[in-house]
Scaffold this motif. Structure first.
Motif, mmCIF file in Angstrom:
data_model
loop_
_atom_site.group_PDB
_atom_site.id
_atom_site.type_symbol
_atom_site.label_atom_id
_atom_site.label_comp_id
_atom_site.label_asym_id
_atom_site.label_seq_id
_atom_site.Cartn_x
_atom_site.Cartn_y
_atom_site.Cartn_z
ATOM 1 N N GLU A 1 -3.160 -1.291 7.741
ATOM 2 C CA GLU A 1 -3.048 -1.461 6.320
ATOM 3 C C GLU A 1 -3.980 -2.418 5.586
ATOM 4 O O GLU A 1 -4.608 -2.309 4.654
ATOM 5 C CB GLU A 1 -1.537 -2.068 6.134
ATOM 6 N N ARG A 2 -4.370 -3.749 6.749
ATOM 7 C CA ARG A 2 -5.446 -4.672 5.995
ATOM 8 C C ARG A 2 -6.776 -3.790 5.892
ATOM 9 O O ARG A 2 -7.428 -3.912 4.860
ATOM 10 C CB ARG A 2 -5.463 -5.673 7.164
ATOM 11 N N ARG A 3 -7.070 -3.006 6.802
ATOM 12 C CA ARG A 3 -8.465 -2.080 6.857
ATOM 13 C C ARG A 3 -8.711 -1.278 5.485
ATOM 14 O O ARG A 3 -9.430 -1.363 4.695
ATOM 15 C CB ARG A 3 -8.592 -1.470 7.908
ATOM 16 N N VAL B 1 8.375 -4.895 -6.284
ATOM 17 C CA VAL B 1 7.407 -4.164 -5.537
ATOM 18 C C VAL B 1 6.312 -3.607 -6.506
ATOM 19 O O VAL B 1 6.636 -2.865 -7.302
ATOM 20 C CB VAL B 1 8.261 -3.004 -4.837
ATOM 21 N N VAL B 2 5.167 -4.205 -5.992
ATOM 22 C CA VAL B 2 4.024 -3.588 -6.812
ATOM 23 C C VAL B 2 2.936 -3.514 -5.772
ATOM 24 O O VAL B 2 2.873 -3.909 -4.795
ATOM 25 C CB VAL B 2 3.326 -4.956 -7.855
ATOM 26 N N GLY B 3 1.848 -2.652 -6.304
ATOM 27 C CA GLY B 3 0.650 -2.240 -5.497
ATOM 28 C C GLY B 3 -0.025 -3.525 -5.100
ATOM 29 O O GLY B 3 -0.273 -4.450 -5.988
ATOM 30 N N LEU C 1 0.806 -1.042 -0.015
ATOM 31 C CA LEU C 1 0.065 -0.105 0.034
ATOM 32 C C LEU C 1 0.837 1.403 0.265
ATOM 33 O O LEU C 1 1.807 1.258 1.113
ATOM 34 C CB LEU C 1 -0.913 0.010 1.331
ATOM 35 N N HIS C 2 1.083 1.945 -1.086
ATOM 36 C CA HIS C 2 2.056 2.966 -1.187
ATOM 37 C C HIS C 2 1.964 3.991 -0.024
ATOM 38 O O HIS C 2 1.254 4.416 0.681
ATOM 39 C CB HIS C 2 1.736 3.787 -2.667
ATOM 40 N N ASP C 3 3.482 3.972 0.276
ATOM 41 C CA ASP C 3 3.874 4.965 1.518
ATOM 42 C C ASP C 3 3.395 4.527 2.878
ATOM 43 O O ASP C 3 3.768 5.120 3.872
ATOM 44 C CB ASP C 3 3.318 6.486 1.223
ATOM 45 N N PRO D 1 14.215 4.043 7.469
ATOM 46 C CA PRO D 1 14.099 4.079 5.896
ATOM 47 C C PRO D 1 14.057 5.538 5.424
ATOM 48 O O PRO D 1 14.143 6.421 6.248
ATOM 49 C CB PRO D 1 12.740 3.426 5.648
ATOM 50 N N PRO D 2 14.504 5.715 4.241
ATOM 51 C CA PRO D 2 14.574 6.914 3.557
ATOM 52 C C PRO D 2 13.367 7.812 3.891
ATOM 53 O O PRO D 2 12.269 7.546 4.073
ATOM 54 C CB PRO D 2 14.475 6.886 2.277
ATOM 55 N N THR D 3 13.340 9.123 4.046
ATOM 56 C CA THR D 3 12.581 10.244 4.391
ATOM 57 C C THR D 3 11.400 10.313 3.190
ATOM 58 O O THR D 3 10.267 10.397 3.352
ATOM 59 C CB THR D 3 13.036 11.657 4.686
ATOM 60 N N LEU D 4 11.912 10.091 1.843
ATOM 61 C CA LEU D 4 11.143 10.178 0.779
ATOM 62 C C LEU D 4 11.094 8.925 -0.077
ATOM 63 O O LEU D 4 12.228 8.177 0.242
ATOM 64 C CB LEU D 4 11.336 11.569 -0.114
ATOM 65 N N GLY D 5 9.957 8.888 -0.723
ATOM 66 C CA GLY D 5 9.913 7.713 -1.727
ATOM 67 C C GLY D 5 9.399 6.654 -1.224
ATOM 68 O O GLY D 5 9.253 5.569 -1.995
ATOM 69 N N GLY D 6 9.069 6.326 0.014
ATOM 70 C CA GLY D 6 8.058 5.294 0.459
ATOM 71 C C GLY D 6 8.717 3.927 0.284
ATOM 72 O O GLY D 6 10.107 3.954 0.459
ATOM 73 N N GLU D 7 8.139 2.942 -0.152
ATOM 74 C CA GLU D 7 8.636 1.451 -0.200
ATOM 75 C C GLU D 7 9.285 1.518 -1.586
ATOM 76 O O GLU D 7 10.192 0.678 -1.415
ATOM 77 C CB GLU D 7 7.304 0.650 -0.117
ATOM 78 N N MET D 8 9.452 2.367 -2.311
ATOM 79 C CA MET D 8 10.192 2.329 -3.523
ATOM 80 C C MET D 8 11.644 2.826 -3.312
ATOM 81 O O MET D 8 12.671 1.703 -3.540
ATOM 82 C CB MET D 8 9.862 3.197 -4.563
ATOM 83 N N SER D 9 11.969 3.722 -2.556
ATOM 84 C CA SER D 9 13.235 4.076 -2.037
ATOM 85 C C SER D 9 13.768 3.164 -1.116
ATOM 86 O O SER D 9 14.831 3.022 -0.908
ATOM 87 C CB SER D 9 13.335 5.415 -1.748
#
Length: 239
Positions: free
Chosen positions: A176-178, A223-225, A31-33, A75-83
């Protein structure tokens, strides 16, 4: 099993519903970010130690995720799960598997043809493509600026949630599940407009074929939605 592995195995953020292995590809649904997703991505990448990391990003946007991953914070401040995925990986091989790209255009055209799309649907698909292309170019430009300066650019404001990364893992996982359940319910209740359905179908097939090519001989973490996880995994099995 060491203490770190024991903690990981028991962590509710690492549920089997969010992780799929197909051949040499480990798909991580996110779930992005969301902080639970960021944790899951980091844990899987560190555990698998892949030869390549594949991101649900257009190739033009990958350099920005790489720059954001250079943050000294984890984790990095920016970029969420991608970074976070890039930062956790030992490999420098980071690949964008989403459109827009030249290859993706062929998939989009094929999907429009298969659906015998109306002129109105074609126009809306083209407008959406222009929008995502402009966003990808903006991300690439931001990466270029960051390469020349020490400025960290927040190109895409992060999504905010009711829980943060310092909260209890169970609370993160439940929130996240909700949210994921709510999104799935909306998708089941309301049919997607034709243009959105065409673009989604093209993206999922394209991402699966890109992963099939990458995972032929190497270990890949993708990494995918969460909304795309089942479809991409299914197409990948077929491939």
């Amino acid at each position: 099993m060491n203490s770190r592995s024991e903690r990981t195995a028991a962590d509710p953020r690492l549920g089997e519903a969010h992780i799929e292995r197909v051949g040499g590809v480990v798909l991580v649904g996110v779930l992005h970010d969301h902080p639970a997703s960021v944790y899951r991505v980091r844990s899987v990448v560190e555990g698998v130690d892949p030869d390549a990391v594949a991101l649900e990003l257009p190739p033009l946007a990958v350099p920005l995720a790489v720059r954001q991953a250079a943050d000294e914070r984890t984790p990095p401040t920016l970029g969420g799960e991608m970074s976070a995925a890039v930062q956790a990986a030992d490999t420098d091989r980071v690949v964008g598997i989403d459109g827009p790209s030249a290859g993706f255009l062929r998939y989009l055209a094929a999907e429009l043809y298969a659906e015998r799309a109306s002129a109105d649907t074609v126009r809306k698909v083209a407008a959406g493509l222009r929008s995502v292309t402009a966003r990808a170019v903006k991300r690439r430009a931001a990466a270029a600026v960051m390469a020349l300066t020490s400025v960290q650019l927040a190109v895409d404001p992060p999504t905010t949630y009711d829980t943060g990364r310092t909260d209890d893992p169970a609370r993160q996982a439940e929130e996240e599940r909700r949210r994921a359940d709510t999104a799935r319910s909306m998708l089941r209740t309301f049919a997607a407009p034709p243009a959105a359905a065409v673009r989604r179908a093209a993206r999922e097939r394209y991402m699966a074929d890109r992963l099939a090519a990458l995972g032929g001989t190497d270990e890949v973490v993708a990494v995918v939605g969460l909304a795309h996880l089942d479809a991409v995994a299914g197409h990948l099995r077929d491939a």
